[in-house]
Design an enzyme around this catalytic site. Structure first.
Site, short mmCIF file in Angstrom:
data_model
loop_
_atom_site.label_atom_id
_atom_site.label_comp_id
_atom_site.label_asym_id
_atom_site.label_seq_id
_atom_site.Cartn_x
_atom_site.Cartn_y
_atom_site.Cartn_z
N ASP A 43 1.01 -1.43 0.09
CA ASP A 43 -0.24 -0.02 -0.10
C ASP A 43 1.10 1.35 -0.20
O ASP A 43 0.13 2.53 -0.49
CB ASP A 43 -0.80 -0.15 1.19
N SER A 44 2.33 0.94 -0.19
CA SER A 44 3.27 1.87 0.00
C SER A 44 3.10 2.69 -1.74
O SER A 44 3.79 3.99 -1.89
CB SER A 44 4.43 1.59 0.21
N ASP A 82 -0.93 -5.99 -0.60
CA ASP A 82 -1.38 -5.40 0.80
C ASP A 82 -3.15 -4.97 0.37
O ASP A 82 -3.65 -4.46 -0.44
CB ASP A 82 -0.45 -4.34 1.35
N LYS A 111 -1.30 -9.34 3.12
CA LYS A 111 -0.84 -9.00 3.83
C LYS A 111 -1.35 -8.24 4.61
O LYS A 111 -2.71 -7.35 3.68
CB LYS A 111 0.41 -8.22 3.26
N GLU A 113 -1.83 -5.38 8.07
CA GLU A 113 -1.01 -4.91 9.23
C GLU A 113 -1.61 -5.16 10.54
O GLU A 113 -2.23 -5.12 11.15
CB GLU A 113 -1.09 -3.21 9.23
N GLU A 180 8.35 -4.53 11.19
CA GLU A 180 9.54 -3.43 10.15
C GLU A 180 9.82 -2.33 10.73
O GLU A 180 9.01 -2.06 12.37
CB GLU A 180 8.28 -2.78 9.16
O1 KIV Z 1 3.76 -1.15 1.69
C1 KIV Z 1 5.06 -1.79 1.88
O2 KIV Z 1 6.02 -1.59 0.84
C2 KIV Z 1 5.23 -2.99 2.58
C3 KIV Z 1 6.36 -2.88 2.84
C4 KIV Z 1 7.43 -2.28 2.78
C5 KIV Z 1 6.36 -4.28 4.11
O3 KIV Z 1 4.48 -2.90 3.61
#
Ligand code: KIV
Length: 262
Positions: A43-44, A82, A111, A113, A180
């Site tokens: 989600d970055s 994510d 994934k 959180e 992280e």
């Molecule tokens: O969103 C992301 O890029 C991440 C990684 C940095 C683990 O969750």
């Protein structure tokens, strides 16, 4: 293709796992040609690709578009997607709808959180046959609650809480766990105690694998230089100098040449 069983095998064999983010088709194709084990549509992407200040701005629709573009560029890499902000906090049904969209877009796993408060959701997703990667420590979707991008698990009690979350995610059936921005000794302890592999980012050398944002490791992200980041390329300089050369050759009349013309 590396699958979820390989992750555990790699841990048993002490063979480190490499994971990298990708958000677009062109980069996904390059990652696919590399030897990197696994791809994350993080989600970055809300920050890296859309310029938002945090990952809070990622939505299921945004994630699905990026997952589909990346999936079309991959032929042999395991793809993790994510689940965006709050998508897994509105109850298992709403979460499964998000999982449905991401998996149909081409993800092989999701994934999410944290774990406290959505244990039932993690359980439902795992029991639906969808591999789940956990993510604890600095969880950027909680950035406002955490009070900034800070290392997590520094004190004894905080470290014990992280270990307890890690155990819980393993019990719930997660196949791997991102740690992280966690002190290296804490990450090492969690890694030792779990049977599932840990993938670190800012968590020191003793996790079972590492993940970095592709643009960060390629040196494309400019001023973003956290302590843990190693740049494997000076991408900004390389791209800028290519653009400068292009401009110079266009304005100097040397591009295109006769050979480059019909
Ligand atoms: O969103 C992301 O890029 C991440 C990684 C940095 C683990 O969750």
């Amino acid at each position: 293709m590396t699958g979820i069983h390989d992750f555990r095998k790699y841990k048993q064999e002490h063979r480190k796992i490499s994971m990298v983010t990708a958000y677009d088709h062109a980069m996904a194709r390059i990652v696919d040609e590399s030897v990197v084990d696994c791809v994350l549509v993080g989600d970055s992407c809300a920050m890296v690709m859309h310029g938002f200040p945090s990952t809070v701005h990622a939505t299921t629709e945004m994630m699905a578009l990026h997952v589909a573009a990346v999936a079309r560029g991959l032929t042999r890499k395991f793809l993790v997607a994510d689940m965006p902000f709050l998508s897994f906090r509105k109850g298992p049904q709403a979460a499964l709808e998000c999982v449905d969209v991401l998996m149909r877009a081409g993800a092989h796993s999701v994934k999410l959180e944290g774990v406290r408060g959505h244990e039932d959701t993690v359980d439902r997703i795992v029991r639906s046959g969808v591999p789940v990667m956990g993510h604890i420590g600095l969880t950027p979707q909680s950035i406002h609650g955490l009070g900034g991008f800070k290392v997590q698990g520094r004190g004894e009690a905080e470290a014990a809480e992280l270990l307890s979350q890690a155990r819980l995610l393993q019990e719930l059936g997660c196949f791997a766990l991102v740690l992280e921005c966690v002190p290296a000794p804490v990450a090492a302890r969690i890694t030792r105690e779990l049977a599932i592999p840990t993938i670190g980012i800012g968590a020191g050398p003793d996790t079972d694998g590492q993940v970095l944002v592709l643009q960060d490791l390629l040196g494309m992200s400019g001023e973003f230089r956290p302590k843990f980041l190693r740049q494997f390329l000076h991408g900004r300089d390389a791209v800028r100098s290519a653009l400068d050369r292009y401009h110079a050759e266009v304005t100097g009349g040397t591009y295109p040449s006769e050979k480059e013309s019909y």
